[in-house]
Write a protein that holds these residues in place. Structure first.
Motif, mmCIF file in Angstrom:
data_model
loop_
_atom_site.group_PDB
_atom_site.id
_atom_site.type_symbol
_atom_site.label_atom_id
_atom_site.label_comp_id
_atom_site.label_asym_id
_atom_site.label_seq_id
_atom_site.Cartn_x
_atom_site.Cartn_y
_atom_site.Cartn_z
ATOM 1 N N CYS A 116 -13.265 -27.885 11.553
ATOM 2 C CA CYS A 116 -13.005 -27.211 10.140
ATOM 3 C C CYS A 116 -13.131 -25.949 10.130
ATOM 4 C CB CYS A 116 -13.621 -27.742 8.912
ATOM 5 S SG CYS A 116 -12.989 -27.198 7.296
ATOM 6 N N ARG A 117 -11.940 -25.000 9.852
ATOM 7 C CA ARG A 117 -12.123 -23.672 9.985
ATOM 8 C C ARG A 117 -13.001 -23.062 8.820
ATOM 9 N NH1 ARG A 117 -8.983 -19.518 7.405
ATOM 10 N NH2 ARG A 117 -7.785 -20.967 6.236
ATOM 11 N N ILE A 118 -13.916 -22.372 9.356
ATOM 12 C CA ILE A 118 -15.086 -21.531 8.337
ATOM 13 C C ILE A 118 -14.311 -20.289 8.116
ATOM 14 C CG2 ILE A 118 -17.220 -20.643 8.206
ATOM 15 C CD1 ILE A 118 -17.237 -23.741 8.882
ATOM 16 N N GLY A 119 -14.027 -20.201 6.686
ATOM 17 C CA GLY A 119 -13.468 -19.264 6.186
ATOM 18 C C GLY A 119 -13.936 -18.507 4.669
ATOM 19 N N PRO A 120 -13.546 -17.602 4.245
ATOM 20 C CA PRO A 120 -14.021 -16.974 2.766
ATOM 21 C C PRO A 120 -14.719 -17.870 1.976
ATOM 22 C CG PRO A 120 -11.946 -15.859 3.466
ATOM 23 C CD PRO A 120 -11.991 -17.147 4.489
ATOM 24 N N LEU A 121 -14.285 -19.101 1.910
ATOM 25 C CA LEU A 121 -14.638 -20.018 0.834
ATOM 26 C C LEU A 121 -15.883 -20.544 1.114
ATOM 27 C CD1 LEU A 121 -13.865 -21.258 -1.847
ATOM 28 C CD2 LEU A 121 -12.680 -23.251 -0.921
ATOM 29 N N THR A 122 -16.137 -20.826 2.403
ATOM 30 C CA THR A 122 -17.117 -21.292 3.031
ATOM 31 C C THR A 122 -18.347 -20.252 2.913
ATOM 32 O OG1 THR A 122 -15.893 -22.886 4.397
ATOM 33 C CG2 THR A 122 -18.234 -22.800 4.836
ATOM 34 N N TRP A 123 -17.913 -19.256 3.526
ATOM 35 C CA TRP A 123 -18.799 -17.874 3.352
ATOM 36 C C TRP A 123 -19.569 -17.750 2.099
ATOM 37 C CZ3 TRP A 123 -14.636 -14.124 5.747
ATOM 38 C CH2 TRP A 123 -14.484 -14.603 7.165
ATOM 39 N N ASP A 124 -18.556 -17.931 0.946
ATOM 40 C CA ASP A 124 -18.995 -17.632 -0.201
ATOM 41 C C ASP A 124 -20.014 -18.799 -0.802
ATOM 42 O OD1 ASP A 124 -18.392 -16.269 -2.919
ATOM 43 O OD2 ASP A 124 -17.753 -18.237 -3.396
ATOM 44 N N ALA A 125 -19.596 -19.808 -0.369
ATOM 45 C CA ALA A 125 -20.729 -21.185 -0.708
ATOM 46 C C ALA A 125 -22.128 -20.966 -0.138
ATOM 47 C CB ALA A 125 -20.060 -22.345 -0.524
ATOM 48 N N LEU A 126 -21.894 -20.444 1.251
ATOM 49 C CA LEU A 126 -23.117 -20.412 1.940
ATOM 50 C C LEU A 126 -24.003 -19.373 1.610
ATOM 51 C CD1 LEU A 126 -24.504 -21.676 4.408
ATOM 52 C CD2 LEU A 126 -23.272 -20.419 6.209
ATOM 53 N N VAL A 127 -23.209 -18.198 1.318
ATOM 54 C CA VAL A 127 -23.988 -17.073 0.679
ATOM 55 C C VAL A 127 -24.758 -17.230 -0.413
ATOM 56 C CG1 VAL A 127 -23.703 -14.663 -0.289
ATOM 57 C CG2 VAL A 127 -22.881 -15.103 1.956
ATOM 58 N N LYS A 128 -24.129 -18.165 -1.383
ATOM 59 C CA LYS A 128 -24.837 -18.315 -2.639
ATOM 60 C C LYS A 128 -25.885 -19.290 -2.573
ATOM 61 C CE LYS A 128 -20.574 -16.934 -5.374
ATOM 62 N NZ LYS A 128 -19.583 -17.427 -6.193
ATOM 63 N N LEU A 129 -25.752 -20.144 -1.467
ATOM 64 C CA LEU A 129 -26.780 -21.324 -1.233
ATOM 65 C C LEU A 129 -27.939 -20.172 -0.964
ATOM 66 C CD1 LEU A 129 -27.212 -24.150 -0.579
ATOM 67 C CD2 LEU A 129 -26.934 -23.646 1.895
ATOM 68 N N TYR A 130 -27.964 -19.436 0.042
ATOM 69 C CA TYR A 130 -29.254 -18.601 0.373
ATOM 70 C C TYR A 130 -29.583 -17.774 -0.671
ATOM 71 C CZ TYR A 130 -29.273 -20.128 5.152
ATOM 72 O OH TYR A 130 -29.461 -20.826 6.409
#
Length: 624
Positions: A494-508
């Motif tokens: 799956c392509r990792i893009g802005p939506l995933t970055w956003d969720a991952l950043v907020k996770l941390y």
């Protein structure tokens, strides 16, 4: 619809106070309703003289949804008008601008096609809190009525599109050259469907290259909608300036209103107020009529950057006899709700109904969201029951909209009841909505079970679908599970893009690891030309501001500007708070705001007073 009562007095070449406006203009009920409680917000809204927006009058601090029919390459601004029936294999969320799921979407869209209703976002928060990446299309209105409940949409395949995707590692011109040499179908219908599919999966660069190849090889007799489509793609891929330069090359006979309103919409999607006003004025200078669409774009813009200016646009609409659409009312309702003015919100609803316009699913969703936040649970439930209709199985298409608000109300039984309607044969949007709903109910295991079922049901999942569960993990500070999910997502291709970055950043961020979140953002920026979402930057910047970390707050502010995000009040408010918490003076901050045409509201003015290096106190006066 909306009968505007014109005044015999012409608008003067000067600003008027609210009282003067009310005395000189017999405004429509909607205008009166909106103005009624504006006196505490807007001291002196400026009148728009000669239908022009000047930067002196308007303070400065989504692309177009392209629908290509099989018969012609039609390009329209019908945002969010999507089928309520069966979903494509590619999932409707991939289509650009379908941010709200229904005609007249009012929320911002996410970078990778997140089109779910923002039913649960905090209505008090600034629009920027739910801001999407600005390189994507913002939700625009539709100028025509679109039925809420339509027949299921049939997916039309495109052999050319399949060929392009099968050779995705090759330059698109090589694929097209080979296709042409083999004498395969190059009809307008095939070209239109290929373009639509490329846009659906947000391959805008390939779509632009495809369009350029078609024109270069004269495979398409270009008409205005084709040129407008090109303008839209250029604005997305290469920026507004390049799009403007391209417009100058379009033959004058095809340089019409559709081309310029496409540019206007892209200016709004990037929140570039100054450029949007310039384009609006140019459209007027060229003799194009002032349309509901253009005014709605300005309303959408000022809803984000300066709500005081909404009154100016409404006055312009009245003067030019521009009829408001459902989208217009939806924006006003949402604005009132964000200001916690429930009475004003309800008055606008009544005005809308009196004009013969019934709230659609999206407007009802907005009302529910503000009622939930305002603690008016009974009113929220009443609308939800109305949305359900008499038979939920017959109204199956509404299930995905009902799940999140019922969860926000804590109605676990209703969430379970609605999910059972879908459970035997869930569609992708229903899976996502159910994951979000159970996450809000703190039922993480149920959310995981639904995700597992979704991954087994559908062969291909997008980053949006993974991000739904990732957000659940972030909300519950489940860092280890979140990291495992991201690894699973990567392994699946799956392509990792802005939506995933956003969720991952907020996770941390939620786990308290702000530096790690910052590191992830920096790596994402290095690895991909696609810019991160606005909310991704702000999630990190907010944490640095809370710490009083001026250096890193300024760094995030600078990076946002480098990424192309136009400065706005929300960013300055966060930055100034960093100085407040650090108990340090912010030299030149007022000048910086003025340079960006950002004007402080009451809250920011209070912050500025605290960081003013030259402020006087009672003690300092005595010492002086």
């Amino acid at each position: 619809m909306w009968a505007l009562r014109r005044s015999s007095n012409r608008l003067k070449n000067q600003g008027f106070s609210i009282g003067t406006l009310q005395a000189c203009h017999a405004k429509s009920e909607m205008l009166s309703t909106y103005y009624k409680d504006m006196t505490g917000i807007c001291k002196s809204p400026q009148v728009i003289n000669d239908c022009h927006l000047s930067s002196r009058k308007f303070y400065h601090p989504t692309d177009i949804y392209s629908v290509f029919s099989m018969g012609s390459c039609s390009f329209s601004s019908q945002a969010g008008a999507k089928s309520s029936g069966e979903e494509d294999d590619l999932e409707d969320g991939f289509s650009e601008l379908e941010a709200s799921g229904n005609a007249g979407g009012f929320q911002d869209s996410d970078a990778e096609s997140e089109h779910e209703d923002e039913l649960l976002s905090d209505p008090k928060s600034d629009d920027d809190e739910i801001e999407s990446t600005q390189n994507e299309l913002e939700p625009l209105d539709t100028d025509t009525d679109v039925s809420e409940k339509r027949s299921p949409r049939k997916r039309v395949s495109s052999e050319l599109f399949k060929a392009i995707m099968a050779a995705s590692d090759q330059p698109i011109h090589s694929v097209l050259n080979k296709w042409d040499q083999e004498g395969k179908d190059m009809s307008r219908a095939e070209i239109a469907q290929t373009m639509l599919n490329l846009r659906k999966i947000r391959m805008f660069l390939k779509a632009l290259q495809f369009s350029e190849w078609m024109e270069e090889h004269k495979k398409l007799d270009m008409v205005e909608r084709d040129y407008a489509s090109r303008v839209d793609l250029i604005a997305k891929v290469r920026g507004l300036q390049k799009a403007e330069h391209y417009i100058e090359k379009i033959p004058k006979s095809f340089r019409g209103e559709l081309v310029y309103r496409t540019l206007l919409a892209n200016c709004v999607s990037t929140t570039n107020a100054k450029k949007a006003e310039e384009v609006f004025n140019k459209m007027k200078d060229l003799g194009f009529p002032i349309t509901t669409f253009a005014c709605n774009q300005l309303l959408l813009l000022y809803k984000r950057v300066d709500k005081k200016k909404i009154a100016d646009v409404l006055l312009l609409m009245e003067k030019e006899d521009v009829k408001p659409s459902l989208f217009t009312y939806g924006l006003l309702i949402d604005t009132k709700g964000q200001s916690n003015d429930i009475t004003g919100m309800e008055q606008i609803v009544e005005t809308m109904k009196a004009e013969g316009i019934e709230p659609n699913l999206q407007v009802q969703s907005i009302l529910v969201r503000h009622y939930v936040f305002g603690g008016l649970k009974e009113k929220a439930e009443a609308i939800l029951k109305e949305m359900e209709g008499g038979n939920l199985k017959e109204n199956r298409w509404v299930c995905r909209v009902l799940l999140p608000p019922y969860a926000a109300l804590g109605k676990a039984d209703d969430v379970e009841r609605i999910w059972k309607v879908c459970e035997s044969n869930p569609r992708l949007p229903e899976f996502v909505a159910a994951i979000e709903a159970y996450g809000k109910l703190k039922k993480v295991e149920e959310a995981e079970a639904i995700f597992n079922k979704m991954s087994k049901t559908f062969k291909r999942l997008s980053s949006k679908h993974y991000s739904a569960l990732l957000k659940v993990y972030a909300d519950h500070k489940m860092l280890i599970k979140g990291k495992d999910l991201v690894k699973q997502m990567s392994d699946s291709g799956c392509r990792i893009g802005p939506l995933t970055w956003d969720a991952l950043v907020k996770l941390y961020v939620e786990a308290g690891e702000v530096e790690k979140a910052d590191k992830i953002l920096q790596k994402a920026m290095q690895q991909s030309p696609i810019k991160p979402m606005f909310s991704t930057y702000m999630a990190i910047m907010d944490q640095y501001a809370k710490r009083g970390d001026i250096h890193n707050s300024e760094k995030m502010f600078h990076q946002m500007r480098q990424s192309g995000y136009v400065s706005r009040l929300r960013q300055f408010q966060c930055l100034i708070q960093a100085y407040v918490n650090a108990k340090a003076p912010a030299y030149g901050i007022k000048e910086r705001m003025k340079a960006d045409n950002i004007f402080p509201n009451r809250v920011v003015a209070g912050q500025l007073a605290q960081v003013d290096a030259f402020r006087k106190s009672a003690v300092s006066d005595l010492l002086d």
